[in-house]
Design a protein around this motif. Sequence first.
Motif, PDB file in Angstrom:
ATOM      1  N   VAL A 118       0.856  -1.013  -0.060  1.00 49.15           N
ATOM      2  CA  VAL A 118      -0.013   0.056  -0.125  1.00 49.15           C
ATOM      3  C   VAL A 118       0.890   1.298  -0.045  1.00 49.15           C
ATOM      4  N   MET A 119       1.765   1.435   0.899  1.00 51.05           N
ATOM      5  CA  MET A 119       2.775   2.388   0.904  1.00 51.05           C
ATOM      6  C   MET A 119       3.578   2.633  -0.335  1.00 51.05           C
ATOM      7  N   SER A 120       3.944   1.545  -1.082  1.00 47.51           N
ATOM      8  CA  SER A 120       4.542   1.866  -2.312  1.00 47.51           C
ATOM      9  C   SER A 120       3.910   2.194  -3.395  1.00 47.51           C
ATOM     10  N   THR A 121       2.629   1.971  -3.432  1.00 45.75           N
ATOM     11  CA  THR A 121       1.734   2.367  -4.435  1.00 45.75           C
ATOM     12  C   THR A 121       1.141   3.626  -4.242  1.00 45.75           C
ATOM     13  N   ALA A 122       0.475   3.860  -3.118  1.00 39.91           N
ATOM     14  CA  ALA A 122      -0.191   5.067  -2.851  1.00 39.91           C
ATOM     15  C   ALA A 122       0.769   6.316  -2.339  1.00 39.91           C
ATOM     16  N   PHE A 123       1.970   6.064  -1.942  1.00 38.47           N
ATOM     17  CA  PHE A 123       2.866   6.988  -1.436  1.00 38.47           C
ATOM     18  C   PHE A 123       3.862   7.390  -2.762  1.00 38.47           C
ATOM     19  N   THR A 124       4.992   6.205  -2.567  1.00 41.71           N
ATOM     20  CA  THR A 124       6.067   6.313  -3.407  1.00 41.71           C
ATOM     21  C   THR A 124       5.886   6.593  -4.585  1.00 41.71           C
ATOM     22  N   SER A 125       5.091   5.575  -5.443  1.00 43.39           N
ATOM     23  CA  SER A 125       5.026   5.518  -6.787  1.00 43.39           C
ATOM     24  C   SER A 125       4.144   6.526  -7.455  1.00 43.39           C
ATOM     25  N   GLN A 126       3.076   7.053  -6.531  1.00 41.79           N
ATOM     26  CA  GLN A 126       2.379   8.118  -6.743  1.00 41.79           C
ATOM     27  C   GLN A 126       3.110   9.238  -6.992  1.00 41.79           C
ATOM     28  N   ALA A 127       3.858   9.592  -5.677  1.00 42.21           N
ATOM     29  CA  ALA A 127       4.491  10.891  -5.398  1.00 42.21           C
ATOM     30  C   ALA A 127       5.301  11.090  -6.688  1.00 42.21           C
ATOM     31  N   ILE A 128       6.025  10.082  -7.212  1.00 39.15           N
ATOM     32  CA  ILE A 128       7.206  10.257  -8.194  1.00 39.15           C
ATOM     33  C   ILE A 128       6.490  10.400  -9.795  1.00 39.15           C
ATOM     34  N   ALA A 129       5.432   9.636  -9.831  1.00 33.00           N
ATOM     35  CA  ALA A 129       4.853   9.868 -11.062  1.00 33.00           C
ATOM     36  C   ALA A 129       4.151  10.987 -11.110  1.00 33.00           C
ATOM     37  N   LEU A 130       3.534  11.752 -10.163  1.00 35.36           N
ATOM     38  CA  LEU A 130       3.043  13.029  -9.961  1.00 35.36           C
ATOM     39  C   LEU A 130       4.076  14.034 -10.340  1.00 35.36           C
ATOM     40  N   GLY A 131       5.243  14.062  -9.573  1.00 36.75           N
ATOM     41  CA  GLY A 131       6.248  14.797  -9.685  1.00 36.75           C
ATOM     42  C   GLY A 131       7.030  14.914 -11.163  1.00 36.75           C
ATOM     43  N   PHE A 132       6.900  13.965 -11.966  1.00 35.13           N
ATOM     44  CA  PHE A 132       7.538  13.798 -13.299  1.00 35.13           C
ATOM     45  C   PHE A 132       6.263  14.304 -14.127  1.00 35.13           C
ATOM     46  N   ASP A 133       5.103  14.000 -14.026  1.00 38.25           N
ATOM     47  CA  ASP A 133       3.898  14.743 -14.804  1.00 38.25           C
ATOM     48  C   ASP A 133       3.931  16.199 -14.637  1.00 38.25           C
ATOM     49  N   ARG A 134       4.132  16.576 -13.542  1.00 35.11           N
ATOM     50  CA  ARG A 134       3.995  18.210 -13.504  1.00 35.11           C
ATOM     51  C   ARG A 134       5.460  18.682 -14.019  1.00 35.11           C
ATOM     52  N   LEU A 166       3.595  15.535  -1.502  1.00 34.10           N
ATOM     53  CA  LEU A 166       4.924  15.497  -1.895  1.00 34.10           C
ATOM     54  C   LEU A 166       4.838  15.640  -3.474  1.00 34.10           C
ATOM     55  N   GLY A 167       4.271  14.847  -4.258  1.00 32.65           N
ATOM     56  CA  GLY A 167       4.526  15.015  -5.790  1.00 32.65           C
ATOM     57  C   GLY A 167       4.208  16.119  -6.390  1.00 32.65           C
ATOM     58  N   GLY A 168       2.964  16.985  -5.634  1.00 35.54           N
ATOM     59  CA  GLY A 168       2.614  18.081  -6.278  1.00 35.54           C
ATOM     60  C   GLY A 168       3.153  19.246  -5.733  1.00 35.54           C
ATOM     61  N   THR A 169       4.187  19.332  -4.984  1.00 33.53           N
ATOM     62  CA  THR A 169       4.989  20.524  -4.071  1.00 33.53           C
ATOM     63  C   THR A 169       6.276  20.682  -4.495  1.00 33.53           C
ATOM     64  N   LEU A 170       7.148  19.374  -4.780  1.00 30.46           N
ATOM     65  CA  LEU A 170       8.313  19.708  -5.049  1.00 30.46           C
ATOM     66  C   LEU A 170       8.909  19.434  -6.271  1.00 30.46           C
ATOM     67  N   ARG A 171      10.025  19.734  -6.561  1.00 36.87           N
ATOM     68  CA  ARG A 171      10.368  19.409  -8.056  1.00 36.87           C
ATOM     69  C   ARG A 171      10.801  17.742  -8.178  1.00 36.87           C
ATOM     70  N   SER A 172      10.566  17.531  -9.438  1.00 37.21           N
ATOM     71  CA  SER A 172      10.666  16.124  -9.754  1.00 37.21           C
ATOM     72  C   SER A 172      11.990  15.484  -9.013  1.00 37.21           C
ATOM     73  N   ASP A 173      13.181  16.000  -9.325  1.00 33.83           N
ATOM     74  CA  ASP A 173      14.350  15.442  -8.734  1.00 33.83           C
ATOM     75  C   ASP A 173      14.439  15.127  -7.238  1.00 33.83           C
ATOM     76  N   ILE A 174      13.964  16.265  -6.749  1.00 36.65           N
ATOM     77  CA  ILE A 174      13.729  16.164  -5.249  1.00 36.65           C
ATOM     78  C   ILE A 174      12.647  15.082  -4.647  1.00 36.65           C
ATOM     79  N   VAL A 175      11.572  15.064  -5.452  1.00 35.99           N
ATOM     80  CA  VAL A 175      10.755  14.086  -5.127  1.00 35.99           C
ATOM     81  C   VAL A 175      11.153  12.657  -5.273  1.00 35.99           C
ATOM     82  N   LEU A 176      12.030  12.497  -6.556  1.00 37.16           N
ATOM     83  CA  LEU A 176      12.506  10.915  -6.485  1.00 37.16           C
ATOM     84  C   LEU A 176      13.187  10.687  -5.316  1.00 37.16           C
TER      85      LEU A 176
END
Length: 238
Positions: free
Chosen positions: A59-75, A149-159
């Motif tokens: 759950v943590m991997s999907t809902a938090f880590t994966s989603q944050a990284i995907a959202l960061g790079f989509d932005r 996380l993914g919607g506020t920081l730069r993608s490299d920092i989010v990763l």
Amino acid sequence: MLLVQAGTETRLALRHGEQALLTLLIPIALLVGLTVLRVVPLPEPRVASVVPSILALAVMSTAFTSQAIALGFDRRYGVIRRLAATALPRWLLVAGRLAAVLAVVVVQMVLLGAIAAVLGWQPSVAGLGWALLTILLGCAAFGALGILLGGTLRSDIVLAVANLVWFVLLLAGGIVIPVDQLPAGLGAVASLLPSGALAEGLRAALVDGTGPGVGPVLVLAAWAVVAGGVAVRTVKLR
């Protein structure tokens, strides 16, 4: 519109190699490894103690880590800004992502449950409903944190931050090592984290067949409400 958006997000998540590694391959490897190899001292049958931890990790991997990284790079690449310029309302963009998270979590639960059953897992039937409720609360809490996380920081920092938080919570957040087996101070902190609350709630439901308890429910609900409220005010489209 919601079904189309959720379906698109789900297919993208399942096709992405790095996300598949994070959300499926690593949890499966840990499930089999911790059950077969006696690296961590656990009560017998080992699989019964391992499964709640691995489901919490999934759950943590999907809902938090994966989603944050995907959202960061989509932005970063302007995907969110372009979608926001279409007929899709902003709430539907968020709802589509959350629905995709739930779809991937369902795939994880079915696959991990099937593998665990092959390894000899026999969950407490009385606790399955409680486990479902706990997983939904965990998705809400970690989903809100991932969007924040993914919607506020730069993608490299989010990763970097998302992967660092994943490792810290895995090892010291009550997932692999139960809260009551951590050092006193660290255990107290872990019980207030969404990782510790989710893992402890799932252990109570799937091992003991009881409800997750007031503490884990309040912790997960509080993280979901607070992180969601902050995300609504701070998430950026670019």
